[in-house]
Scaffold this active site. Structure first.
Site, PDB file in Angstrom:
ATOM      1  N   MET A  24       0.843  -1.204   0.000  1.00 47.71           N
ATOM      2  CA  MET A  24       0.000   0.000   0.000  1.00 47.71           C
ATOM      3  C   MET A  24       0.877   1.252   0.000  1.00 47.71           C
ATOM      4  O   MET A  24       0.405   2.355   0.295  1.00 47.71           O
ATOM      5  CB  MET A  24      -0.944   0.000   1.203  1.00 47.71           C
ATOM      6  CG  MET A  24      -1.904  -1.193   1.172  1.00 47.71           C
ATOM      7  SD  MET A  24      -3.411  -0.929   2.113  1.00 47.71           S
ATOM      8  CE  MET A  24      -2.769  -0.671   3.750  1.00 47.71           C
ATOM      9  N   ALA A  29      11.650  -0.100   5.562  1.00 49.75           N
ATOM     10  CA  ALA A  29      12.654  -1.167   5.449  1.00 49.75           C
ATOM     11  C   ALA A  29      12.019  -2.557   5.386  1.00 49.75           C
ATOM     12  O   ALA A  29      12.621  -3.487   4.833  1.00 49.75           O
ATOM     13  CB  ALA A  29      13.634  -1.075   6.618  1.00 49.75           C
ATOM     14  N   HIS A  31       9.189  -3.324   3.706  1.00 47.79           N
ATOM     15  CA  HIS A  31       8.885  -3.517   2.276  1.00 47.79           C
ATOM     16  C   HIS A  31      10.171  -3.766   1.482  1.00 47.79           C
ATOM     17  O   HIS A  31      10.213  -4.601   0.585  1.00 47.79           O
ATOM     18  CB  HIS A  31       8.196  -2.272   1.711  1.00 47.79           C
ATOM     19  CG  HIS A  31       6.890  -1.919   2.352  1.00 47.79           C
ATOM     20  ND1 HIS A  31       6.727  -0.787   3.118  1.00 47.79           N
ATOM     21  CD2 HIS A  31       5.685  -2.533   2.334  1.00 47.79           C
ATOM     22  CE1 HIS A  31       5.476  -0.718   3.532  1.00 47.79           C
ATOM     23  NE2 HIS A  31       4.813  -1.761   3.082  1.00 47.79           N
ATOM     24  N   GLY A 144       4.709 -10.388   3.808  1.00 48.66           N
ATOM     25  CA  GLY A 144       5.432 -10.324   5.072  1.00 48.66           C
ATOM     26  C   GLY A 144       4.791 -11.186   6.154  1.00 48.66           C
ATOM     27  O   GLY A 144       3.566 -11.273   6.255  1.00 48.66           O
TER      28      GLY A 144
END
Ligand code: AMP
Length: 274
Positions: A24, A29, A31, A144
């Protein structure tokens, strides 16, 4: 680096491996570590695509959709520096027609934990991830582990609906004091930010204990997080990492997961036990 803001601008797929990182935006860090994982998976001759889309479907009414950060220039710079090949950054009306009436819904894992607090959230996630998978046709996509429920739901959807896409998981990236990076951390005021590491501290304390009873672990977690005056626990649960069902005793692949409010800001984190 190609930036596509409309569907028609998305470059056609070549034979090269394409790996997607859906986000989004407001890239941090966490991402970036997923982008690096995507690069490693795509190899030097493959393509890394990052989608940046604040998906209105996954925000409950009254949630932070309009105030969610959208630092477009900074996100572009980060992607450029990381050697991203393609950014797909559509406007909401490019993704959703006004009279849309079709959604993708996972009906079991989505019910509990964050799904209970955020009705419709995961239906929004599975719908947009499906659209991104169709539009970008990646060979693999990286998610993630911080959003462990989202990861489990996407894996389930891919399995149930036969998407020919490999789902890769990236570990949670943290601040030096243990707070999991999140675009929502910037909503915290200084007092809340100072208390926020209590979440990680409670999870680490639980993982370090030899306790096998989920009830005892959860009591200790609640006490520790509750000791910070600005916290309000949404949930604290021990679940199986794949089925997300509650576990009474700690076994292999048990996950301790919490969601904690600081004011209106809701933070999540988890740790593997056993
Ligand atoms: P978001 O932009 O919040 O939708 O997140 C995009 C992706 O980044 C999701 O797969 C998240 O799970 C992942 N992510 C968010 N925060 C972190 C973090 N601290 N470490 C690793 N991955 C993360």
């Amino acid at each position: 680096m190609k930036i596509a803001t409309t569907v028609s601008e998305i470059p056609r797929r070549s034979e090269k491996r394409r790996v997607l990182v859906p986000t989004m935006g407001a890239l941090h860090a966490g991402h970036i570590s997923l982008v690096r994982q995507a690069r490693a998976s795509a190899a030097s001759d493959g393509e890394v695509a990052v989608s940046i889309f604040v998906n209105p479907l996954q925000f409950e009414p009254g949630a932070d959709f309009s105030r969610y950060p959208r630092p477009e220039g900074a996100d572009e710079e980060i992607c450029r520096a990381e050697g991203v090949d393609l950014i797909f950054r559509p406007a909401p009306n490019e993704m959703y027609l006004e009279n849309r009436s079709t959604f993708v819904e996972e009906t079991s894992l989505s019910e509990r934990l964050c799904g209970a607090a955020r009705p419709g959230h995961f239906r929004g996630v599975t719908t947009v991830v499906t659209k991104l998978f169709h539009l970008l046709a990646p060979d693999a996509a990286v998610f993630g582990e911080k959003d462990f429920q989202q990861l489990a739901i996407v894996r389930r959807m891919v399995r149930d609906l036969d998407f020919p896409i490999e789902i890769l998981a990236g570990p949670t990236v943290r601040e030096a004091d243990g707070l999991a990076l999140s675009s929502r951390n910037q909503y915290l005021n200084p007092e809340e930010r100072a208390q926020a590491p209590v979440i990680r501290a409670a999870l680490l304390q639980a993982a370090a204990s030899k306790e096998k009873s989920a009830a005892k672990i959860l009591a200790a977690v609640r006490a520790k997080i509750g000791s910070a005056s600005l916290t309000r626990i949404d949930y604290a649960e021990v679940v199986g990492a794949d089925d997300l069902q509650p576990r009474l005793t700690i076994a292999a692949r048990s996950l301790l997961a919490v969601a904690v409010f600081f004011g209106r800001t809701r933070l999540i984190d988890n740790i593997q036990l056993g």
